[in-house]
Design a protein around this motif. Structure first.
Motif, PDB file in Angstrom:
ATOM      1  N   TYR A  62       0.172  -6.641   2.471  1.00  0.00           N
ATOM      2  CA  TYR A  62       0.966  -5.573   2.531  1.00  0.00           C
ATOM      3  C   TYR A  62       0.743  -4.426   1.339  1.00  0.00           C
ATOM      4  O   TYR A  62       1.115  -3.298   1.601  1.00  0.00           O
ATOM      5  N   CYS A  63      -0.410  -4.785   0.427  1.00  0.00           N
ATOM      6  CA  CYS A  63      -0.439  -3.964  -0.600  1.00  0.00           C
ATOM      7  C   CYS A  63      -1.496  -2.874  -0.853  1.00  0.00           C
ATOM      8  O   CYS A  63      -2.802  -3.466  -0.480  1.00  0.00           O
ATOM      9  N   GLY A  64      -1.294  -1.721  -0.942  1.00  0.00           N
ATOM     10  CA  GLY A  64      -2.524  -0.745  -0.805  1.00  0.00           C
ATOM     11  C   GLY A  64      -3.570  -0.973  -1.940  1.00  0.00           C
ATOM     12  O   GLY A  64      -4.536  -0.188  -1.926  1.00  0.00           O
ATOM     13  N   GLN A 109       2.954  -2.494 -15.877  1.00  0.00           N
ATOM     14  CA  GLN A 109       2.660  -2.986 -14.527  1.00  0.00           C
ATOM     15  C   GLN A 109       1.157  -2.812 -14.042  1.00  0.00           C
ATOM     16  O   GLN A 109       0.580  -1.749 -14.584  1.00  0.00           O
ATOM     17  N   SER A 110       0.742  -3.838 -13.385  1.00  0.00           N
ATOM     18  CA  SER A 110      -0.711  -3.505 -12.716  1.00  0.00           C
ATOM     19  C   SER A 110      -0.904  -4.279 -11.808  1.00  0.00           C
ATOM     20  O   SER A 110      -0.159  -5.258 -11.459  1.00  0.00           O
ATOM     21  N   GLY A 111      -1.956  -4.381 -10.956  1.00  0.00           N
ATOM     22  CA  GLY A 111      -2.586  -5.194 -10.032  1.00  0.00           C
ATOM     23  C   GLY A 111      -2.823  -6.330 -10.918  1.00  0.00           C
ATOM     24  O   GLY A 111      -2.779  -6.325 -12.086  1.00  0.00           O
ATOM     25  N   LEU A 138       6.796  -7.035 -18.783  1.00  0.00           N
ATOM     26  CA  LEU A 138       5.482  -6.944 -17.964  1.00  0.00           C
ATOM     27  C   LEU A 138       5.454  -7.404 -16.638  1.00  0.00           C
ATOM     28  O   LEU A 138       6.409  -7.932 -16.345  1.00  0.00           O
ATOM     29  N   SER A 139       4.626  -6.729 -15.982  1.00  0.00           N
ATOM     30  CA  SER A 139       4.555  -7.189 -14.300  1.00  0.00           C
ATOM     31  C   SER A 139       3.158  -6.949 -13.997  1.00  0.00           C
ATOM     32  O   SER A 139       2.348  -6.121 -13.664  1.00  0.00           O
ATOM     33  N   LEU A 140       2.380  -8.199 -14.477  1.00  0.00           N
ATOM     34  CA  LEU A 140       1.092  -8.298 -14.259  1.00  0.00           C
ATOM     35  C   LEU A 140       0.468  -9.233 -13.375  1.00  0.00           C
ATOM     36  O   LEU A 140      -0.667  -9.529 -13.301  1.00  0.00           O
ATOM     37  N   GLY A 141       1.430  -9.597 -12.493  1.00  0.00           N
ATOM     38  CA  GLY A 141       1.147 -10.834 -11.462  1.00  0.00           C
ATOM     39  C   GLY A 141       0.941 -12.326 -11.983  1.00  0.00           C
ATOM     40  O   GLY A 141       1.726 -12.546 -12.842  1.00  0.00           O
ATOM     41  N   GLU A 142       0.202 -13.018 -11.099  1.00  0.00           N
ATOM     42  CA  GLU A 142       0.314 -14.602 -11.661  1.00  0.00           C
ATOM     43  C   GLU A 142      -0.762 -14.707 -12.734  1.00  0.00           C
ATOM     44  O   GLU A 142      -1.937 -14.616 -12.668  1.00  0.00           O
ATOM     45  N   LEU A 161       8.268 -10.742 -11.419  1.00  0.00           N
ATOM     46  CA  LEU A 161       7.127 -11.289 -10.601  1.00  0.00           C
ATOM     47  C   LEU A 161       8.137 -11.450  -9.174  1.00  0.00           C
ATOM     48  O   LEU A 161       8.736 -12.603  -9.291  1.00  0.00           O
ATOM     49  N   ARG A 162       7.868 -10.579  -8.280  1.00  0.00           N
ATOM     50  CA  ARG A 162       8.622 -10.727  -7.004  1.00  0.00           C
ATOM     51  C   ARG A 162       8.265 -11.931  -6.386  1.00  0.00           C
ATOM     52  O   ARG A 162       6.818 -12.131  -6.344  1.00  0.00           O
ATOM     53  N   PHE A 163       8.875 -13.051  -5.739  1.00  0.00           N
ATOM     54  CA  PHE A 163       8.640 -13.923  -5.006  1.00  0.00           C
ATOM     55  C   PHE A 163       8.077 -13.564  -3.456  1.00  0.00           C
ATOM     56  O   PHE A 163       7.857 -14.162  -2.820  1.00  0.00           O
ATOM     57  N   GLU A 164       8.602 -12.200  -3.084  1.00  0.00           N
ATOM     58  CA  GLU A 164       8.298 -11.427  -2.195  1.00  0.00           C
ATOM     59  C   GLU A 164       9.034 -12.047  -0.925  1.00  0.00           C
ATOM     60  O   GLU A 164       9.384 -11.360   0.047  1.00  0.00           O
ATOM     61  N   THR A 165       8.961 -13.564  -0.582  1.00  0.00           N
ATOM     62  CA  THR A 165       9.723 -14.112   0.325  1.00  0.00           C
ATOM     63  C   THR A 165      10.047 -15.496  -0.008  1.00  0.00           C
ATOM     64  O   THR A 165       9.159 -16.351  -0.527  1.00  0.00           O
ATOM     65  N   PHE A 235       9.969  -2.433   3.009  1.00  0.00           N
ATOM     66  CA  PHE A 235       8.559  -2.675   3.106  1.00  0.00           C
ATOM     67  C   PHE A 235       8.161  -1.274   3.487  1.00  0.00           C
ATOM     68  O   PHE A 235       8.509  -0.680   4.634  1.00  0.00           O
ATOM     69  N   LEU A 236       7.081  -0.628   3.101  1.00  0.00           N
ATOM     70  CA  LEU A 236       6.499   0.745   3.473  1.00  0.00           C
ATOM     71  C   LEU A 236       5.176   0.361   3.919  1.00  0.00           C
ATOM     72  O   LEU A 236       4.268   0.107   2.987  1.00  0.00           O
ATOM     73  N   PRO A 237       4.761   0.338   5.235  1.00  0.00           N
ATOM     74  CA  PRO A 237       3.243   0.086   5.606  1.00  0.00           C
ATOM     75  C   PRO A 237       2.552   1.013   5.026  1.00  0.00           C
ATOM     76  O   PRO A 237       2.483   1.991   4.810  1.00  0.00           O
ATOM     77  N   LEU A 320      -3.274   7.196  -7.808  1.00  0.00           N
ATOM     78  CA  LEU A 320      -4.064   6.064  -7.696  1.00  0.00           C
ATOM     79  C   LEU A 320      -3.285   4.613  -7.723  1.00  0.00           C
ATOM     80  O   LEU A 320      -4.248   3.791  -7.082  1.00  0.00           O
ATOM     81  N   TYR A 321      -2.275   4.792  -8.126  1.00  0.00           N
ATOM     82  CA  TYR A 321      -1.379   3.493  -7.998  1.00  0.00           C
ATOM     83  C   TYR A 321      -0.595   3.440  -6.723  1.00  0.00           C
ATOM     84  O   TYR A 321       0.460   3.554  -6.544  1.00  0.00           O
ATOM     85  N   GLU A 322      -1.339   3.488  -5.758  1.00  0.00           N
ATOM     86  CA  GLU A 322      -0.870   3.871  -4.062  1.00  0.00           C
ATOM     87  C   GLU A 322      -0.762   2.486  -3.457  1.00  0.00           C
ATOM     88  O   GLU A 322      -1.403   2.212  -2.402  1.00  0.00           O
ATOM     89  N   ILE A 323       0.504   1.746  -3.703  1.00  0.00           N
ATOM     90  CA  ILE A 323       0.809   0.573  -2.856  1.00  0.00           C
ATOM     91  C   ILE A 323       1.175   0.900  -1.729  1.00  0.00           C
ATOM     92  O   ILE A 323       1.025   0.013  -0.670  1.00  0.00           O
ATOM     93  N   TYR A 324       1.781   2.078  -1.816  1.00  0.00           N
ATOM     94  CA  TYR A 324       2.163   2.421  -0.021  1.00  0.00           C
ATOM     95  C   TYR A 324       2.110   4.002  -0.327  1.00  0.00           C
ATOM     96  O   TYR A 324       2.121   4.624  -1.225  1.00  0.00           O
ATOM     97  N   PRO A 325       1.651   4.831   1.001  1.00  0.00           N
ATOM     98  CA  PRO A 325       1.583   6.277   0.804  1.00  0.00           C
ATOM     99  C   PRO A 325       2.900   6.901   0.585  1.00  0.00           C
ATOM    100  O   PRO A 325       3.827   6.477   0.910  1.00  0.00           O
TER     101      PRO A 325
END
Ligand code: SAM
Length: 366
Positions: A62-64, A109-111, A138-142, A161-165, A235-237, A320-325
């Motif tokens: 899902y992530c840009g 936050q980061s990828g 912090l929001s740096l993933g796993e 840390l979103r569990f997403e679903t 969710f934004l494609p 540049l932090y374009e997770i969605y347009p």
């Protein structure tokens, strides 16, 4: 349908998620707003968001900014994604901006970027705390337990840390594990709670394959984990990703079961989350503001939310932090963002919060 807190079982939550009658929904909006006022008050806390790196080793569908993000010709995302990582000084300067604008927290936050080393992040946390006194999220993933402990010791207060679903099958499809590991965000959330972090999580609404049952399960999982901060956005494609194309069609749930990624659907999830987690901090998300630039922020805030996360990333990196347009607020300066948000907050009769605005545990209200 009942709105009594103790009777919000799975069926009732799923029933409210499917409710479309605006007159009936008015009861949900009023109850969520009343609970928001009773439990977290009228202050809207502002968290300064610093997007410290868009490098990522994950391949989330899902992530840009996913590792293999590709340019999609003919769309506004037609340029190849340029990767960046802020320097130590840029992070510190962004934190100073957040402090000068009166924010009580910075969110780094980061990828998922292994080149943001344990030491680099620990040094950045210590410097931000020493110089600004702000709360650090912090929001740096796993990340490994060793890193998480080191960052807690360096002064980090919270981790998002979103569990997403909550559906493990859908999760594995949209968020593939890295070779040799099994991605388990819920387990990381539980461990971070034990380490003393305030924990934040969340989901996207309307991800392909998400059903009413799954989404009701997500809300129940927020309650079970007693999450302190819960981010809920549509969710934004992204045309850079599989779910911005053919894969979305393949993953969609059967007709009638697929949750739409609409504004009202997102607002229902925010409101129901306020009902089941009355003390939690709930942001009115940038994704919601992207879907409805005119009133999305305000609608989130009057239907259960109490937090906004204005962007303080240096302007040249934000795009540049374009997770969605089309992400909201990308082209504004930090100062312009602050003025705009303050105006929006005042327009709905609320006030800007002071201080860190962490989770406050209260005795139960009747
Ligand atoms: N890498 C960290 C992580 O995965 O937790 C933090 C950054 S990640 C980009 C932040 C959140 O953005 C994700 O948890 C996801 O819910 C959200 N996100 C990613 N792609 C999205 C999309 N296409 N639409 C809406 N939200 C999205």
């Amino acid at each position: 349908m009942s709105l009594a807190l103790d009777s919000l079982d799975h069926e009732t939550i799923a029933g409210w998620l499917r409710e479309d009658d605006p007159v009936v929904l008015q009861r949900l909006w009023s109850r969520a707003d009343a609970l928001r006022a009773a439990h977290v008050g009228d202050a809207v806390h502002l968290r300064g968001l610093i997007e410290i790196s868009n490098h990522c080793i994950r391949h989330c569908l899902y992530c840009g900014i996913r590792a293999c993000s590709v340019a999609s010709l003919g769309s506004e995302s037609s340029y190849p994604l340029t990767r960046y990582r802020l320097t130590f000084d840029e992070i510190l300067a962004s934190a100073r901006t957040a402090r000068d604008l009166g924010y009580g927290t910075v969110v780094m936050q980061s990828g998922e970027d292994p080149d943001l080393t344990c030491e680099f992040i620990a040094d950045a946390i210590r410097a931000v705390k020493a110089e600004t006194g702000l709360a650090v999220t912090l929001s740096l993933g796993e990340r490994s337990d060793e890193e998480l402990r080191a960052w807690k010791a360096a002064g980090a207060d919270r981790f998002l840390l979103r569990f997403e679903t909550s559906d493990p099958v859908l999760y594995r499809k949209i968020h593939p594990s890295l070779p040799g590991t099994l991605s388990d965000r819920v387990a990381q959330l539980r461990r971070m709670r034990e380490m003393g972090y305030e924990i934040g999580s969340g989901v996207m609404v309307g991800i392909p394959g998400q059903t009413w049952d799954t989404l009701a399960g997500d809300i129940e999982l927020f309650r079970e984990l007693d999450i302190d901060m819960i981010g809920i956005g549509p969710f934004l494609p992204s045309p850079r990703t599989p779910l911005g194309g053919e894969a979305a069609v393949k993953l969609r749930a059967a007709d009638g079961d697929q949750v739409p990624n609409s504004e009202v659907m997102t607002l229902k999830v925010v409101a129901l989350t306020r009902l089941v987690c009355p003390e939690a901090n709930l942001p009115s998300t940038t994704a919601l503001a992207t879907l409805d630039p005119a009133t999305g922020r305000e609608l989130g805030l009057v239907r259960g939310a109490n937090i906004v996360m204005p962007n303080v990333t240096p302007s040249e990196y934000r795009v540049l932090y374009e997770i969605y347009p089309g992400k909201a607020c990308v082209h504004e300066t930090a100062e312009a963002c602050q003025h705009c948000l303050e105006r929006r907050i005042h327009s709905i009769g609320r006030v800007v919060g002071k201080g860190p605005g962490g989770r406050i545990r209260r005795a139960p209200l009747s």
